[in-house]
Design a protein around this motif. Structure first.
Motif, PDB file in Angstrom:
ATOM      1  N   GLU A  10       0.649  -1.274  -0.098  1.00 36.96           N
ATOM      2  CA  GLU A  10       0.070  -0.223  -0.015  1.00 36.96           C
ATOM      3  C   GLU A  10       0.866   1.244   0.177  1.00 36.96           C
ATOM      4  O   GLU A  10       0.705   2.260  -0.731  1.00 36.96           O
ATOM      5  CB  GLU A  10      -0.862  -0.085   1.126  1.00 36.96           C
ATOM      6  CG  GLU A  10      -1.934   1.422   1.415  1.00 36.96           C
ATOM      7  CD  GLU A  10      -2.444   1.255   2.554  1.00 36.96           C
ATOM      8  OE1 GLU A  10      -3.347   2.282   2.955  1.00 36.96           O
ATOM      9  OE2 GLU A  10      -2.607   0.219   3.457  1.00 36.96           O
TER      10      GLU A  10
ATOM     11  N   ALA B 294      -6.501  -0.060  -5.504  1.00 39.93           N
ATOM     12  CA  ALA B 294      -7.989  -0.673  -5.396  1.00 39.93           C
ATOM     13  C   ALA B 294      -8.200  -2.007  -4.965  1.00 39.93           C
ATOM     14  O   ALA B 294      -8.809  -2.548  -4.342  1.00 39.93           O
ATOM     15  CB  ALA B 294      -8.795   0.073  -6.333  1.00 39.93           C
ATOM     16  N   LEU B 295      -7.325  -2.974  -5.878  1.00 39.70           N
ATOM     17  CA  LEU B 295      -7.338  -4.218  -5.971  1.00 39.70           C
ATOM     18  C   LEU B 295      -6.868  -4.808  -4.514  1.00 39.70           C
ATOM     19  O   LEU B 295      -7.733  -5.685  -3.734  1.00 39.70           O
ATOM     20  CB  LEU B 295      -6.790  -5.087  -7.086  1.00 39.70           C
ATOM     21  CG  LEU B 295      -6.805  -6.511  -7.025  1.00 39.70           C
ATOM     22  CD1 LEU B 295      -8.127  -6.927  -7.194  1.00 39.70           C
ATOM     23  CD2 LEU B 295      -5.663  -6.997  -8.110  1.00 39.70           C
TER      24      LEU B 295
ATOM     25  N   TYR C  43      -7.080  -3.185  -1.769  1.00 37.54           N
ATOM     26  CA  TYR C  43      -8.018  -2.737  -0.737  1.00 37.54           C
ATOM     27  C   TYR C  43      -9.044  -3.866  -0.643  1.00 37.54           C
ATOM     28  O   TYR C  43      -9.638  -4.279   0.318  1.00 37.54           O
ATOM     29  CB  TYR C  43      -8.413  -1.327  -0.622  1.00 37.54           C
ATOM     30  CG  TYR C  43      -7.721  -0.282  -0.426  1.00 37.54           C
ATOM     31  CD1 TYR C  43      -7.003  -0.368   0.965  1.00 37.54           C
ATOM     32  CD2 TYR C  43      -7.426   0.913  -1.018  1.00 37.54           C
ATOM     33  CE1 TYR C  43      -6.020   0.594   0.999  1.00 37.54           C
ATOM     34  CE2 TYR C  43      -6.744   1.859  -0.734  1.00 37.54           C
ATOM     35  CZ  TYR C  43      -5.861   1.883   0.225  1.00 37.54           C
ATOM     36  OH  TYR C  43      -5.045   2.875   0.850  1.00 37.54           O
ATOM     37  N   SER C  44      -9.554  -4.024  -1.851  1.00 34.91           N
ATOM     38  CA  SER C  44     -10.553  -5.172  -1.843  1.00 34.91           C
ATOM     39  C   SER C  44     -10.354  -6.446  -1.402  1.00 34.91           C
ATOM     40  O   SER C  44     -11.060  -7.319  -0.741  1.00 34.91           O
ATOM     41  CB  SER C  44     -11.032  -4.978  -3.335  1.00 34.91           C
ATOM     42  OG  SER C  44     -10.138  -5.842  -4.302  1.00 34.91           O
TER      43      SER C  44
ATOM     44  N   LYS D 153     -11.022  -3.954   2.794  1.00 40.55           N
ATOM     45  CA  LYS D 153     -11.061  -2.446   3.035  1.00 40.55           C
ATOM     46  C   LYS D 153     -11.571  -1.984   1.655  1.00 40.55           C
ATOM     47  O   LYS D 153     -11.299  -1.010   1.020  1.00 40.55           O
ATOM     48  CB  LYS D 153      -9.695  -1.849   2.934  1.00 40.55           C
ATOM     49  CG  LYS D 153      -8.897  -2.207   4.167  1.00 40.55           C
ATOM     50  CD  LYS D 153      -7.509  -1.593   4.359  1.00 40.55           C
ATOM     51  CE  LYS D 153      -6.722  -2.453   5.624  1.00 40.55           C
ATOM     52  NZ  LYS D 153      -5.155  -1.674   5.228  1.00 40.55           N
ATOM     53  N   GLU D 154     -12.862  -2.425   1.343  1.00 41.07           N
ATOM     54  CA  GLU D 154     -13.565  -2.522  -0.115  1.00 41.07           C
ATOM     55  C   GLU D 154     -14.090  -1.038  -0.327  1.00 41.07           C
ATOM     56  O   GLU D 154     -13.784  -0.439  -1.211  1.00 41.07           O
ATOM     57  CB  GLU D 154     -14.749  -3.390  -0.201  1.00 41.07           C
ATOM     58  CG  GLU D 154     -14.492  -4.884  -0.629  1.00 41.07           C
ATOM     59  CD  GLU D 154     -14.178  -5.553   0.756  1.00 41.07           C
ATOM     60  OE1 GLU D 154     -14.222  -5.173   1.700  1.00 41.07           O
ATOM     61  OE2 GLU D 154     -14.168  -6.927   0.443  1.00 41.07           O
TER      62      GLU D 154
ATOM     63  N   ALA E 105     -11.356   1.171  -1.269  1.00 42.93           N
ATOM     64  CA  ALA E 105     -10.999   1.071  -2.766  1.00 42.93           C
ATOM     65  C   ALA E 105     -11.857   1.985  -3.741  1.00 42.93           C
ATOM     66  O   ALA E 105     -11.525   2.403  -4.612  1.00 42.93           O
ATOM     67  CB  ALA E 105     -11.293  -0.545  -3.123  1.00 42.93           C
TER      68      ALA E 105
ATOM     69  N   VAL F 188     -10.397   5.378  -4.880  1.00 37.02           N
ATOM     70  CA  VAL F 188      -9.226   5.083  -5.591  1.00 37.02           C
ATOM     71  C   VAL F 188      -9.729   4.648  -6.955  1.00 37.02           C
ATOM     72  O   VAL F 188      -9.218   5.023  -7.933  1.00 37.02           O
ATOM     73  CB  VAL F 188      -8.203   4.020  -5.202  1.00 37.02           C
ATOM     74  CG1 VAL F 188      -7.180   3.670  -6.075  1.00 37.02           C
ATOM     75  CG2 VAL F 188      -7.795   4.107  -3.702  1.00 37.02           C
ATOM     76  N   LEU F 189     -10.648   3.964  -7.085  1.00 37.64           N
ATOM     77  CA  LEU F 189     -11.573   3.721  -8.325  1.00 37.64           C
ATOM     78  C   LEU F 189     -12.124   4.805  -9.089  1.00 37.64           C
ATOM     79  O   LEU F 189     -12.046   4.672 -10.259  1.00 37.64           O
ATOM     80  CB  LEU F 189     -12.490   2.495  -8.310  1.00 37.64           C
ATOM     81  CG  LEU F 189     -11.894   0.984  -7.893  1.00 37.64           C
ATOM     82  CD1 LEU F 189     -13.053   0.029  -7.383  1.00 37.64           C
ATOM     83  CD2 LEU F 189     -11.082   0.501  -9.007  1.00 37.64           C
TER      84      LEU F 189
ATOM     85  N   LYS G 278     -15.463  -2.063  -9.399  1.00 39.75           N
ATOM     86  CA  LYS G 278     -16.086  -0.961  -8.684  1.00 39.75           C
ATOM     87  C   LYS G 278     -17.667  -1.581  -8.836  1.00 39.75           C
ATOM     88  O   LYS G 278     -18.277  -1.386  -7.435  1.00 39.75           O
ATOM     89  CB  LYS G 278     -16.212   0.314  -9.383  1.00 39.75           C
ATOM     90  CG  LYS G 278     -17.134   1.321  -8.884  1.00 39.75           C
ATOM     91  CD  LYS G 278     -17.071   2.741  -9.709  1.00 39.75           C
ATOM     92  CE  LYS G 278     -18.170   3.817  -9.149  1.00 39.75           C
ATOM     93  NZ  LYS G 278     -18.134   4.909  -9.694  1.00 39.75           N
TER      94      LYS G 278
END
Length: 919
Positions: free
Chosen positions: A692, A713-714, A716-717, A721-722, A725, A728-729, A746
């Motif tokens: 990160e 983002a991936l 986090y998901s 931590k979706e 994300a 970021v997306l 997303k």
């Protein structure tokens, strides 16, 4: 008596230090200009990573002495001082200029000591002060490469002073000072070649000063011996012995020097020294005329120029040329001084003789007398000869000041000369502030030198001011229409301005000016090696057109046929052959180049790229490692070898890959690609927090970094931590609205975490707008229909999706679930409702469970990694292919992963090749 007179007092030394500081303080604000670029900025011998032995194998500019393009100027001790500067301050120009200033002070103090051997104290100080402030020295002192003159002069004067102590009581020989002299001569010669000429000065000193002979006495003695009426006096025998030792030592140094240059003189073009290639009598008349030109620069240094080559001084082609009067006057004056100094005894004649020796002997290597040099006039080579000039002026001033009538006038004139010279030197230093100021000042003195117009163009080109640079390059072609380099400069600038047609025309003109091949005559001896680059530049230009690749290859082969050791032609041809999908031939070209230069890290790097193309990562890594052995800071080798290790999937290589990427980001702290790939390595090692941090750093440097945004983002998901994300997306899709996998991720988060069915539906519909055949987007839209309880639409959607991917088992399974649900609902409607809501509630529960199965399986299927690798070449940094790698789950997925890596490697090679197309 001599030693006592030669002592320099503290006051005299302080005076010299103060005067030099006052004249040269502003030189500290100058940068690296003109020859400094080649000798300092582009010279790898300065770097601590270069072995010290290379200093003694390469010339002043870092080129191996064995290569024909070498300038053959062998000055390893001077380069060693540059290396010390680099060690303490790297490329901070202030330290280089400061050390030059210190060396000039040392020369002035030692010169004062020498002056006191032949002049009284007052005249010696005058000579030393005049030498300290003379404007002719700005090139040697303010120009960093002039340090060769400064260092050589220190040991030159020290060698002479040592020799003056070789005469003992009763005319005996003291051998220790002679041995020290020979050693200092060798050191002076290793600083600059003209240091060896001090031996001639020592010989003249021994015969005419130490022994007190005059030319008539020597001639009379020789006549008596030849007639058999006398024998050689013992003192003369001792003198002969000393001279023989000196001459033998000199001869030994000359032999060693010839061996160092491998009996080859440097290759100069007719533009460097037009008179050297002119027929008689123009050659002799011009060379003789250059002597009074140099003398005039010492007498009147009002118009100084950093470059006197090409058309600066027109050839003297006829005896009727009025400039021959200046030549004749100069030789008459010089001849009268020589006759006076050799014929008559006395202190005055001895002073004049030593002054003449200091003027004439050190100038001989630059006089074209024994071999042609690469310049017409060079102010820096007058550094040592100006010592003799200053002694003559001080001696003349002494004669005038001793006459009561002229005493006041002589002091006024002396003060005026010293003041005006000091002010001129101070002003001249500012000309050396930058290349632009230096060459513009030269154009004020001389507009007939195409090289000056070219150099101003280069200075503007370095500032990316291509339009103005082009004007100066075009002017250079008008001043010297047959200047190949000027036409090449015009072509390169047109290319920088994206005017390829005009660029090609200019290169074709330059090519037409190349000398034609003469059977039996070595081509390389008749043309400057860099002029052959016209073939490389033209080929690099036209190979941008895919239909002209064969034509470009023909140009490379033509250059190689003209010069079989033309390394750059092999390198450029190897790059082209890679582009033509001929990796085996590219490999041959690079191996041929490596035969010519096995210590070139770039060549080993390029060969590694070929092995990647040949799908041989093991050999590729070996060649990357070889490049890094030669140059541990080779940025491309560090970066791409780390990627190769990372993509190998071998966990044992990851620590080394990380170290190389850390080294890379240290060298290129502003390149986001380095931090991104460190993040990818951390993700591979399941170090989520570290990954990160690296991804965020990459994004800070490059906010629109596509791959870094997606993979953060991936990350986090994947770590629960979706919701982190989502922003970021949002950034990713703002920069790249058509990023399919970003839209999928997303939509997945909106549907499964936010329960935002409408938002998820918009994402999946957007994907299908961009690509109606996208299986993942289509399938996820089917899941949305299922969530919306539109089972019929969901069934139709899944049928269409299955048609797109008939072999995907999970789509068929999900279609069966939906059809089962439809059938179940139909059966329920046909039966009566139960007494309580238990059955309906249970059915509803089952419905949500089935939906969850669909979503979870879909989420697992969609997990992707956008693994974009960044590369750079020739100061260009470009994001490479956007390789999407599915997370391995089964053996079939691993096979697909390997295939995708192979495809990505090929894409990366194509990008590297596009970058390498640049000149």
């Amino acid at each position: 008596l001599l030693e006592k007179m030669a002592d320099v007092s503290l006051k005299e030394a302080a005076l010299i230090v103060g005067v030099v500081a006052a004249c040269y303080w502003n030189s500290l604000f100058c940068g690296f200009v003109f020859d400094d670029v080649s000798a300092i900025l582009d010279n790898k011998d300065l770097h601590p990573s270069t072995p010290l032995k290379n200093l003694f194998q390469n010339d002043f500019w870092g080129t191996p002495m064995s290569e024909e393009r070498s300038h053959k100027s062998y000055r390893p001790l001077t380069v060693l001082t540059f290396r010390l500067n680099y060690l303490f301050s790297e490329l901070n120009a202030v330290s280089y200029h400061f050390l030059n200033l210190v060396f000039h002070v040392v020369v002035c103090v030692v010169f004062l000591k020498v002056c006191k051997l032949f002049l009284d104290n007052r005249s010696s100080v005058v000579a030393s002060l005049l030498f300290a402030v003379h404007p002719i020295h700005t090139e040697a002192v303010t120009g960093v490469v002039g340090r060769a003159e400064l260092l050589s002069s220190i040991f030159f004067l020290a060698a002479f002073l040592s020799y003056t102590k070789s005469k003992g009581p009763d005319n005996t020989i003291v051998w220790t000072p002679i041995a020290v002299t020979v050693f200092l001569v060798a050191v002076a010669t290793l600083c600059k070649e003209q240091g060896i000429t001090v031996v001639g000065i020592c010989c003249v000193y021994e015969v005419f000063i130490a022994q007190g002979y005059t030319l008539p006495v020597l001639l009379d003695t020789a006549v008596q011996i030849l007639r058999g009426k006398g024998s050689i006096p013992f003192s003369m025998l001792q003198t002969l012995l000393k001279l023989i030792v000196l001459m033998f030592s000199t001869l030994l140094l000359v032999v060693v020097r010839v061996q160092v240059i491998q009996s080859q003189l440097p290759v100069f073009t007719r533009f460097d020294n037009p008179a050297a290639v002119s027929p008689s009598p123009a050659r002799q008349l011009t060379f003789n005329y250059l002597l009074p030109v140099n003398a005039w620069l010492l007498l009147n240094p009002s118009e100084l120029c950093c470059d006197w080559t090409m058309g600066t001084i027109p050839l003297v082609e006829s005896l009727l040329d009025v400039r021959n009067v200046a030549t004749l006057t100069f030789f008459c004056f010089l001849g009268s001084l020589i006759v006076f100094s050799l014929r008559y005894p006395g202190e005055s004649s001895k002073t004049v003789l030593m002054a003449l020796c200091l003027i004439v002997l050190p100038f001989i290597p630059a006089s074209n007398l024994f071999f042609p040099v690469g310049f017409v006039v060079a102010e820096r080579v007058l550094y040592v000869p100006s010592m003799g000039f200053c002694i003559l002026v001080a001696h003349g001033w002494k004669k005038l000041s001793n006459k009561s009538v002229l005493r006041k006038i002589s002091w006024v004139c002396l003060a005026a000369v010293l003041l005006t010279h000091a002010l001129k030197t101070l002003h001249r230093n500012w000309d050396w502030e930058s290349e632009y100021t230096l060459f513009m000042s030269a154009l004020k003195v001389n507009k007939n030198n195409a090289k000056l117009w070219n150099n101003v163009g280069h200075a503007l080109e370095n500032e990316k001011n291509f339009e103005r640079a082009l004007q100066f390059f075009i002017q250079a072609t008008q001043v010297q229409p047959d200047d190949i380099g000027a036409h090449m400069n015009v072509g390169r600038t047109y290319k920088n301005l994206n005017k390829t047609k005009e660029a090609e025309e200019s290169y074709m003109i330059a090519k037409s000016l190349m000398p034609q091949i003469i059977p039996g005559k070595k081509y390389a001896a008749r043309v400057a090696p860099n002029h052959l680059n016209v073939y490389i530049n033209l080929a690099n230009l036209i190979r941008a057109n895919e239909s002209r690749l064969e034509e470009a290859d023909q140009l490379y082969r033509q250059a190689i046929s003209m010069r079989p050791d033309f390394k750059q032609a092999y390198i450029s041809r190897g790059e082209l052959l890679l582009k033509m999908n001929k990796p085996l031939k590219a490999k041959e070209a690079y191996l041929r180049a490596l035969d010519l230069d096995r210590n070139n890290a770039d060549l080993w790097y390029n060969l590694a790229i070929v092995y990647i193309e040949l799908k041989d990562p093991t050999e590729a890594l070996k060649n990357f490692n070889r490049a890094l052995e030669l140059n541990p800071t080779h940025k491309l080798a560090l970066f791409n070898s780390a990627l190769l290790m990372q993509e190998s999937g071998d966990a044992r290589l990851r620590p080394e890959a990380k170290q190389r990427l850390l080294h890379y980001v240290k060298e290129e702290p502003q390149d986001a690609n380095g931090y991104f790939n460190l993040g990818m390595l951390a993700m591979d090692d399941k170090k989520d927090m570290e990954a990160e941090a690296w991804m965020k750093k990459a994004i800070r440097l490059q906010p629109n970094f596509r791959s870094a945004l997606f993979n953060l983002a991936l990350l986090y998901s994947q770590t629960g931590k979706e919701l982190m994300a989502l922003p970021v997306l949002e950034d990713l899709l703002r920069y790249y609205p058509d990023h399919t996998k970003g839209l999928i991720l997303k939509g997945d988060i909106l549907m499964n975490q936010k329960k935002d069915i409408i938002g998820a539906k918009m994402c999946f519909e957007k994907i299908l707008e961009l690509d109606p055949t996208n299986v993942q987007g289509k399938h996820n839209l089917c899941v949305v229909y299922f969530e919306e309880r539109d089972l019929i639409k969901a069934e139709k959607c899944l049928v269409e999706t299955l048609a797109l991917a008939p072999h995907e088992e999970y789509i068929q399974r999900h279609l069966n679930i939906v059809r089962s649900k439809i059938a179940s609902l139909s059966a329920t409607e046909q039966s009566s409702l139960p007494a309580d809501g238990t059955a309906a509630a249970e059915e509803k529960k089952n419905s949500f469970q089935n939906l969850k199965v669909v979503k979870n399986e879909q989420k697992t299927t969609q997990t992707t990694v956008d693994n974009s690798k960044g590369h750079s070449k020739n100061k260009k940094r470009t994001e490479k292919n956007n390789m999407d790698k599915e997370t391995p789950k089964k053996s079939t997925k691993e096979i697909k992963d390997i295939e995708k890596k192979r495809v990505a490697a090929l894409k990366r090679l194509e990008e590297i090749e596009r970058i390498l197309n640049g000149e």
